[in-house]
Design a protein around this motif. Sequence first.
Motif, PDB file in Angstrom:
ATOM      1  N   THR A  29       0.818  -1.221   0.008  1.00 15.68           N
ATOM      2  CA  THR A  29       0.070   0.092   0.121  1.00 15.68           C
ATOM      3  C   THR A  29       0.678   0.983   0.114  1.00 15.68           C
ATOM      4  OG1 THR A  29      -0.091  -0.045   2.480  1.00 15.68           O
ATOM      5  CG2 THR A  29      -1.870  -1.212   1.177  1.00 15.68           C
ATOM      6  N   GLY A  30       0.209   2.398  -0.379  1.00 10.26           N
ATOM      7  CA  GLY A  30       1.091   3.498  -0.216  1.00 10.26           C
ATOM      8  C   GLY A  30       1.135   4.120  -1.729  1.00 10.26           C
ATOM      9  N   LEU A  31       1.743   5.388  -1.725  1.00  6.72           N
ATOM     10  CA  LEU A  31       1.703   6.211  -3.109  1.00  6.72           C
ATOM     11  C   LEU A  31       2.364   5.294  -4.205  1.00  6.72           C
ATOM     12  CD1 LEU A  31       1.202   8.805  -4.288  1.00  6.72           C
ATOM     13  CD2 LEU A  31       3.536   9.537  -3.622  1.00  6.72           C
ATOM     14  N   GLY A  32       1.721   5.163  -5.277  1.00  4.18           N
ATOM     15  CA  GLY A  32       2.278   4.687  -6.265  1.00  4.18           C
ATOM     16  C   GLY A  32       2.417   2.946  -6.610  1.00  4.18           C
ATOM     17  N   THR A  33       1.620   2.490  -5.539  1.00  5.34           N
ATOM     18  CA  THR A  33       1.585   0.917  -5.470  1.00  5.34           C
ATOM     19  C   THR A  33       0.159   0.254  -5.898  1.00  5.34           C
ATOM     20  OG1 THR A  33       0.777   0.810  -3.173  1.00  5.34           O
ATOM     21  CG2 THR A  33       3.122   0.835  -3.648  1.00  5.34           C
ATOM     22  N   ALA A  34      -0.686   1.061  -6.527  1.00  3.98           N
ATOM     23  CA  ALA A  34      -2.033   0.685  -6.821  1.00  3.98           C
ATOM     24  C   ALA A  34      -1.912  -0.459  -7.895  1.00  3.98           C
ATOM     25  CB  ALA A  34      -2.971   1.846  -7.414  1.00  3.98           C
ATOM     26  N   ALA A  35      -0.945  -0.456  -8.893  1.00  4.36           N
ATOM     27  CA  ALA A  35      -0.939  -1.245  -9.951  1.00  4.36           C
ATOM     28  C   ALA A  35      -0.415  -2.539  -9.328  1.00  4.36           C
ATOM     29  CB  ALA A  35      -0.148  -0.897 -10.951  1.00  4.36           C
ATOM     30  N   LEU A  36      -0.043  -2.967  -8.097  1.00  5.56           N
ATOM     31  CA  LEU A  36       0.682  -4.218  -7.767  1.00  5.56           C
ATOM     32  C   LEU A  36      -0.285  -5.000  -7.017  1.00  5.56           C
ATOM     33  CD1 LEU A  36       4.139  -2.611  -6.203  1.00  5.56           C
ATOM     34  CD2 LEU A  36       3.561  -3.453  -8.684  1.00  5.56           C
ATOM     35  N   SER A  37      -1.509  -4.676  -7.023  1.00  6.79           N
ATOM     36  CA  SER A  37      -2.547  -5.429  -6.145  1.00  6.79           C
ATOM     37  C   SER A  37      -3.140  -6.556  -7.176  1.00  6.79           C
ATOM     38  CB  SER A  37      -3.640  -4.598  -6.110  1.00  6.79           C
ATOM     39  OG  SER A  37      -4.714  -5.421  -5.458  1.00  6.79           O
ATOM     40  N   CYS A  60      -1.162 -21.403  -2.010  1.00  8.92           N
ATOM     41  CA  CYS A  60       0.258 -21.186  -2.054  1.00  8.92           C
ATOM     42  C   CYS A  60       0.603 -19.863  -1.330  1.00  8.92           C
ATOM     43  CB  CYS A  60       0.823 -21.560  -3.320  1.00  8.92           C
ATOM     44  SG  CYS A  60       2.589 -21.792  -3.091  1.00  8.92           S
ATOM     45  N   PRO A  61       0.555 -19.665  -0.045  1.00 19.15           N
ATOM     46  CA  PRO A  61       0.903 -18.466   0.682  1.00 19.15           C
ATOM     47  C   PRO A  61       2.236 -18.360   0.707  1.00 19.15           C
ATOM     48  CG  PRO A  61       0.177 -19.902   2.216  1.00 19.15           C
ATOM     49  CD  PRO A  61       0.079 -20.740   0.797  1.00 19.15           C
ATOM     50  N   VAL A  62       3.065 -18.421  -0.284  1.00 24.78           N
ATOM     51  CA  VAL A  62       4.626 -18.280  -0.244  1.00 24.78           C
ATOM     52  C   VAL A  62       4.842 -16.832  -0.745  1.00 24.78           C
ATOM     53  CG1 VAL A  62       6.710 -18.803  -1.065  1.00 24.78           C
ATOM     54  CG2 VAL A  62       5.029 -20.686  -0.735  1.00 24.78           C
ATOM     55  N   PRO A  63       5.605 -16.062  -0.081  1.00 20.46           N
ATOM     56  CA  PRO A  63       5.800 -14.555  -0.519  1.00 20.46           C
ATOM     57  C   PRO A  63       6.084 -14.583  -1.648  1.00 20.46           C
ATOM     58  CG  PRO A  63       6.676 -14.892   1.754  1.00 20.46           C
ATOM     59  CD  PRO A  63       6.347 -16.262   1.364  1.00 20.46           C
ATOM     60  N   THR A  64       7.098 -15.288  -2.154  1.00 16.54           N
ATOM     61  CA  THR A  64       7.567 -15.233  -3.773  1.00 16.54           C
ATOM     62  C   THR A  64       6.535 -15.505  -4.684  1.00 16.54           C
ATOM     63  OG1 THR A  64       8.552 -17.305  -3.340  1.00 16.54           O
ATOM     64  CG2 THR A  64      10.079 -15.423  -3.171  1.00 16.54           C
ATOM     65  N   VAL A  65       5.667 -16.448  -4.534  1.00 13.70           N
ATOM     66  CA  VAL A  65       4.638 -16.932  -5.252  1.00 13.70           C
ATOM     67  C   VAL A  65       3.662 -15.881  -5.324  1.00 13.70           C
ATOM     68  CG1 VAL A  65       2.502 -18.372  -5.673  1.00 13.70           C
ATOM     69  CG2 VAL A  65       4.920 -19.299  -4.943  1.00 13.70           C
ATOM     70  N   GLN A  66       3.292 -15.249  -4.163  1.00 11.31           N
ATOM     71  CA  GLN A  66       2.175 -14.101  -4.184  1.00 11.31           C
ATOM     72  C   GLN A  66       2.725 -12.927  -5.095  1.00 11.31           C
ATOM     73  OE1 GLN A  66      -0.654 -14.486  -2.389  1.00 11.31           O
ATOM     74  NE2 GLN A  66       0.121 -16.546  -2.310  1.00 11.31           N
ATOM     75  N   ARG A  67       4.230 -12.581  -4.696  1.00 17.80           N
ATOM     76  CA  ARG A  67       4.645 -11.410  -5.578  1.00 17.80           C
ATOM     77  C   ARG A  67       4.807 -11.657  -7.048  1.00 17.80           C
ATOM     78  NH1 ARG A  67      10.239  -8.166  -4.613  1.00 17.80           N
ATOM     79  NH2 ARG A  67       9.968  -6.418  -6.154  1.00 17.80           N
ATOM     80  N   PHE A  68       5.278 -12.855  -7.381  1.00 17.80           N
ATOM     81  CA  PHE A  68       5.244 -13.156  -8.922  1.00 17.80           C
ATOM     82  C   PHE A  68       4.076 -13.252  -9.474  1.00 17.80           C
ATOM     83  CE2 PHE A  68       5.586 -16.139 -12.511  1.00 17.80           C
ATOM     84  CZ  PHE A  68       6.840 -15.804 -12.977  1.00 17.80           C
ATOM     85  N   LEU A  69       2.836 -13.868  -8.886  1.00 17.85           N
ATOM     86  CA  LEU A  69       1.397 -13.738  -9.465  1.00 17.85           C
ATOM     87  C   LEU A  69       1.064 -12.324  -9.622  1.00 17.85           C
ATOM     88  CD1 LEU A  69      -0.010 -16.630  -7.559  1.00 17.85           C
ATOM     89  CD2 LEU A  69       0.447 -16.624 -10.045  1.00 17.85           C
ATOM     90  N   ARG A  70       1.373 -11.376  -8.587  1.00 18.97           N
ATOM     91  CA  ARG A  70       1.003  -9.944  -8.778  1.00 18.97           C
ATOM     92  C   ARG A  70       1.691  -9.328  -9.849  1.00 18.97           C
ATOM     93  NH1 ARG A  70       1.348  -9.836  -3.062  1.00 18.97           N
ATOM     94  NH2 ARG A  70       3.505  -8.955  -2.935  1.00 18.97           N
ATOM     95  N   GLY A  71       3.128  -9.814 -10.175  1.00 15.59           N
ATOM     96  CA  GLY A  71       3.808  -9.315 -11.080  1.00 15.59           C
ATOM     97  C   GLY A  71       3.112  -9.486 -12.574  1.00 15.59           C
ATOM     98  N   VAL A  72       2.841 -10.791 -12.768  1.00  8.49           N
ATOM     99  CA  VAL A  72       2.408 -11.279 -14.054  1.00  8.49           C
ATOM    100  C   VAL A  72       1.177 -10.580 -14.240  1.00  8.49           C
ATOM    101  CG1 VAL A  72       1.314 -13.207 -15.122  1.00  8.49           C
ATOM    102  CG2 VAL A  72       3.275 -13.367 -13.911  1.00  8.49           C
ATOM    103  N   ALA A  73       0.291 -10.301 -13.081  1.00  8.76           N
ATOM    104  CA  ALA A  73      -1.055  -9.612 -13.369  1.00  8.76           C
ATOM    105  C   ALA A  73      -0.873  -8.271 -13.910  1.00  8.76           C
ATOM    106  CB  ALA A  73      -1.873  -9.544 -12.171  1.00  8.76           C
ATOM    107  N   VAL A  74       0.123  -7.449 -13.202  1.00 13.03           N
ATOM    108  CA  VAL A  74       0.529  -6.110 -13.611  1.00 13.03           C
ATOM    109  C   VAL A  74       1.286  -6.181 -14.974  1.00 13.03           C
ATOM    110  CG1 VAL A  74       2.244  -4.343 -13.232  1.00 13.03           C
ATOM    111  CG2 VAL A  74       0.836  -5.229 -11.255  1.00 13.03           C
ATOM    112  N   TRP A  75       1.851  -7.434 -15.314  1.00 11.31           N
ATOM    113  CA  TRP A  75       2.514  -7.071 -16.649  1.00 11.31           C
ATOM    114  C   TRP A  75       1.384  -7.297 -17.592  1.00 11.31           C
ATOM    115  CZ3 TRP A  75       2.951  -8.955 -21.542  1.00 11.31           C
ATOM    116  CH2 TRP A  75       4.078  -8.611 -21.949  1.00 11.31           C
ATOM    117  N   VAL A  76       0.194  -8.044 -17.509  1.00 16.90           N
ATOM    118  CA  VAL A  76      -0.826  -8.288 -18.355  1.00 16.90           C
ATOM    119  C   VAL A  76      -1.682  -6.768 -18.773  1.00 16.90           C
ATOM    120  CG1 VAL A  76      -3.005  -9.191 -18.556  1.00 16.90           C
ATOM    121  CG2 VAL A  76      -1.130 -10.954 -17.849  1.00 16.90           C
TER     122      VAL A  76
END
Length: 445
Positions: A91-99, A409-425
């Motif tokens: 959360t915070g300024l500039g992070t909206a696209a990372l959800s 799969c609540p592994v932090p790297t899995v969560q972040r990777f999935l967010r990153g793929v969604a943002v790339w899309v």
Amino acid sequence: MPEPGLSPLQSSLPTAAAHFGAHVLARAAAPTETAGSAGVAALATAAAATAAAMAPPAATAPAAVTAPDVVAAPVTAPPVPDLGRILRGPTGLGTAALSLARREDAPPLPEPPTPGAPEEGRPIPGLYYHPVPEPDPVRVDEVSRRIKSWALDEVQLYPDDWEGEFDGFSVGRYMVACHPDAPTVEHLMLATRLMVAENAVDDCYCEDHGGSPIGLGGRLLLAHTALDPLHTTREYQPSWAESLHEDAPRRAYRSAMEYFVDQSTPSQADRFRHDMARLHLGYLAEAAWAETDHMPEVWEYLAMRQFNNFRPCPTITDTVGGYELPADLHAQPAMQRVLALAGNATTIVNDLYSYMKELAGPGKHLNLPVVIADREGVSDREGYLKAVEVHNDLMRDFEAEAAALAAACPVPTVQRFLRGVAVWVDGNHYWHQTNTYRYSLPDFW
């Protein structure tokens, strides 16, 4: 001088396995797997087996809460500790696209353009997509400056009369929109060089600038050795090394891959090589159809597009983000399905936005609207609108599968990777929608 980047990445497998194993093993006595989640269950089983040997003896599972309804989907994910916070992301300024918490419904569809009104920058009516914030203009300018310097000074990528086309590609804006969590500009440059190199191979070997299906296999094979080095005898090694400088695509591949290998782990580099081999296989299938004047069935075309697509780009989202998704988690069927759906959906976006550009080119260029119109005997307009529906189905399947995997799969790297793929899309759609230098919409509404 390049800005200093992060230190070389280290595998996060031991930590990931321990965290994930504690959660999975604590739930083993009362599994909550539901119909349709076999791929996710397989991922859980594999990670749990690894974690059993690696988790600390005192590891305990956090209390479980009920997962929120992330997307409307036929797959029901098991409850996960604080999933809502995980999927919401930072959360915070500039992070909206990372959800990763995707909207349950598509945004309101744009009104059809009024007669005579400019269509530049308008999204395709009826297309399911998510808007993104404007990319950071400071980063866009810096990435644009660096990539042009690399193209001109390091790899001599294009002659002077191609400069306008290079600038019009707007690759800096593209990559900043797709990777807002990149820790440094140099991390963004890893993706930017590879994107430009891939585009050079496509243009110069396959399409716009002298490309041809004739002899394509040989050209692609030699270019691929710039990514996946030749291991041969001392007598022949120098000849191969010299060949990597013979044309612009090979120079670009060699240089971009050297930068990437320097900042990635061995498993990340090998993952990228694998997906580039997939891409080249797709190029060859399309070239074979062109040589034999074959109009594929719709399902055949979609099979080709699963290989000839954007998949190598979201595949490297962790490298660009400065972390690593462990190789065994990346290779699981559930994660592979998410990546395949993401690549397929983003590639159909390209088919739709580049439709008018390709119609204006010589010959008959295959894209999904053209194939649907031909094979299903419908008008050009009906073929295009059906292709929009295909894209929307792929997008919703991608979101449902990503949400189910995130829940299981609540592994932090899995969560972040999935967010990153969604943002790339989402960033990929943003670039196609706003790149009016290259794309315009047909008059179908």
